[in-house]
Design a protein around this motif. Structure first.
Motif, PDB file in Angstrom:
ATOM      1  N   ASP A 111      -7.967  -4.202 -14.457  1.00  0.00           N
ATOM      2  CA  ASP A 111      -8.047  -5.360 -13.567  1.00  0.00           C
ATOM      3  C   ASP A 111      -8.312  -6.659 -14.322  1.00  0.00           C
ATOM      4  N   SER A 112      -8.250  -6.610 -15.648  1.00  0.00           N
ATOM      5  CA  SER A 112      -8.485  -7.788 -16.479  1.00  0.00           C
ATOM      6  C   SER A 112      -7.258  -8.694 -16.479  1.00  0.00           C
ATOM      7  N   ALA A 113      -7.514  -9.989 -16.682  1.00  0.00           N
ATOM      8  CA  ALA A 113      -6.398 -10.931 -16.831  1.00  0.00           C
ATOM      9  C   ALA A 113      -5.720 -10.765 -18.190  1.00  0.00           C
ATOM     10  N   ARG A 114      -6.376 -10.068 -19.077  1.00  0.00           N
ATOM     11  CA  ARG A 114      -5.834  -9.840 -20.416  1.00  0.00           C
ATOM     12  C   ARG A 114      -4.667  -8.846 -20.354  1.00  0.00           C
ATOM     13  N   PRO A 115      -3.536  -9.158 -20.981  1.00  0.00           N
ATOM     14  CA  PRO A 115      -2.439  -8.185 -21.027  1.00  0.00           C
ATOM     15  C   PRO A 115      -2.892  -6.890 -21.693  1.00  0.00           C
ATOM     16  N   LYS A 116      -2.349  -5.766 -21.226  1.00  0.00           N
ATOM     17  CA  LYS A 116      -2.721  -4.483 -21.813  1.00  0.00           C
ATOM     18  C   LYS A 116      -2.320  -4.446 -23.280  1.00  0.00           C
ATOM     19  N   PRO A 117      -3.281  -4.234 -24.180  1.00  0.00           N
ATOM     20  CA  PRO A 117      -2.941  -4.184 -25.608  1.00  0.00           C
ATOM     21  C   PRO A 117      -2.027  -2.999 -25.936  1.00  0.00           C
ATOM     22  N   LEU A 118      -1.322  -3.138 -27.036  1.00  0.00           N
ATOM     23  CA  LEU A 118      -0.375  -2.136 -27.491  1.00  0.00           C
ATOM     24  C   LEU A 118      -0.991  -1.252 -28.575  1.00  0.00           C
ATOM     25  N   VAL A 119      -0.443  -0.063 -28.700  1.00  0.00           N
ATOM     26  CA  VAL A 119      -0.752   0.823 -29.824  1.00  0.00           C
ATOM     27  C   VAL A 119       0.542   1.041 -30.590  1.00  0.00           C
ATOM     28  N   ALA A 120       0.537   0.650 -31.863  1.00  0.00           N
ATOM     29  CA  ALA A 120       1.699   0.816 -32.739  1.00  0.00           C
ATOM     30  C   ALA A 120       1.396   1.917 -33.746  1.00  0.00           C
TER      31      ALA A 120
END
Length: 319
Positions: A111-120
Motif C-alpha cells: 500500500d506504499s506510494a513507493r513503486p515495488k522494487p525489483l530483484v535482478a
C-alpha cells in the motif's frame, strides 16, 4: 518472473531514474564475513544466508529500487569444485533469488506510494567462475557457443526462481554479451540487462568499443537495458553518451566507489588526486550521468547503503 513487459521501463514511468543497490561483498565483509576464496560472496549462500538477506534489506531500506542477487559467482561447477553436490548447488542458486525477494517483501509495503522494487538475478561472467580476474580482461578460452553452454543451466535456474529480470554484469567481451542474448532467445519473454566492465572512456575491458556493443545488442529480444558496472567514476559520462548515441534502450551505470584497488596486497586505498574531472562519489556524479542519458544509477565495489541513500535523497529533489 515477468515474461512480457520490460520491468525497468515500467519502473521508470514512476521515478526520474532507477536507484540500483550497491556492493554486496563490501557490506558482507563489514558484517565480519570472510570472502577470501574463489566462491567469494556465493559461499555465504550456504554458510550465512541470513547475512546476505540482511544486506539486501539494508539497500532496500536505503531506497534502492533494485537489488542484485548473490549469484554473481554462484555456478554449479564452482560449487561442485568446492565439494557440494549438484543438487545443493542448484538449490543455492535458487536461494540467491529467494533471499533478495524476502528482503524486498520485508522492506516494501504493497500500500506504499513507493513503486515495488525489483530483484535482478546476477549472472556473473565466465571470468568470475575462473576467479582469475579475466572479467576485466576477456580473452577467454571459450568461444560464443562455449559461453552459451557455460551459462545455460544457471540462466534457466535463475529464470525459474522468481526474479523480475536477470543482471548479466561485468561482462568483458561482446561475445559473452551475445551469448547471453542467445540464451534470452531460448526463453521467449525473459528479460535481462547487460552491463560491461570498461577500461576507459570508450572501450570495454577486451578493447571493443562500447558503441559497437550497444549497436550489436539493440533490438535483440529480451535485452532490457545496456550499461557499465565495476568501472572507474571518471569513465562513466562518456560511456553513457556513446551508448545513447548507438541505441535507445535504458542505460544503467553502477561504478565503483572511486577508491583504487592494489592487486598485490588485495587492498583498497583512497584515490589519488584525479585530474580527469571524475566526481568523488555516486551522488556528485549523478547529475552529469543523468544529463548524458542514464536511466539507472547504483554502485559496485566499495559502495555502501549510505551511498545508495544519498542517491535516493538526491532523486527526491528531482520529483
Amino acid at each position: 518472473m515477468s515474461q512480457h513487459a520490460n520491468p525497468i521501463q515500467t519502473l521508470l514511468r514512476d521515478v526520474p531514474f532507477m536507484v540500483i543497490d550497491g556492493a554486496l561483498a563490501t557490506e558482507l565483509e563489514a558484517l565480519g564475513c570472510d570472502l577470501g576464496d574463489s566462491l567469494w560472496s556465493a559461499r555465504l549462500l550456504s554458510e550465512a544466508p541470513e547475512k546476505i538477506r540482511q544486506v539486501h534489506q539494508a539497500y532496500f531500506e536505503a531506497g534502492a529500487d533494485c537489488a542484485i542477487t548473490a549469484s554473481y559467482q554462484a555456478t554449479i561447477p564452482g560449487f561442485m569444485q568446492a565439494g557440494l553436490t549438484e543438487a545443493k548447488a542448484r538449490a543455492l542458486i535458487t536461494r540467491s533469488v529467494t533471499l533478495a525477494c524476502d528482503a524486498r517483501d520485508a522492506a516494501w509495503q504493497p500500500d506504499s506510494a513507493r513503486p515495488k522494487p525489483l530483484v535482478a538475478a546476477s549472472v556473473g561472467p565466465y571470468g568470475a567462475y575462473l576467479a582469475d580476474g579475466s572479467e576485466y580482461r576477456g580473452g577467454y578460452d571459450l568461444d560464443r557457443a562455449g559461453l552459451v553452454d557455460f551459462h545455460r543451466e544457471r540462466f534457466a535456474l535463475l529464470l525459474e526462481a522468481g526474479a523480475d529480470l536477470l543482471a548479466a554484469e561485468t561482462l568483458p567481451s561482446l561475445d559473452e554479451a551475445l551469448a547471453i542474448s542467445d540464451l534470452l532467445a531460448e526463453h521467449p519473454g525473459a528479460q535481462a540487462w547487460i552491463t560491461f566492465s570498461a577500461k576507459d572512456d570508450a572501450h570495454i575491458s577486451d578493447g571493443t568499443p562500447i558503441a559497437e556493443c550497444a549497436r550489436a545488442l539493440a533490438g535483440r529480444p529480451g535485452v532490457a537495458a545496456i550499461g557499465v558496472n565495476c568501472t572507474a567514476l571518471a569513465h562513466i559520462a562518456p560511456l553513457i553518451e556513446a551508448i545513447r548515441q548507438s541505441c535507445d534502450l535504458p542505460v544503467l551505470v553502477y561504478p565503483n566507489s572511486g577508491e583504487q584497488y592494489e592487486p598485490a596486497t588485495k587492498t583498497w586505498h583512497p584515490a589519488a588526486c584525479d585530474h580527469n574531472g571524475a566526481p568523488p562519489n555516486l551522488v556528485q556524479g549523478a547529475a552529469a550521468w543523468l544529463a548524458a542519458g542514464a536511466a539507472g544509477i547504483g554502485g559496485c565495489c566499495r559502495t555502501t547503503p549510505s551511498d545508495i541513500a544519498a542517491l535516493a535523497e538526491y532523486r527526491q529533489t528531482l520529483i
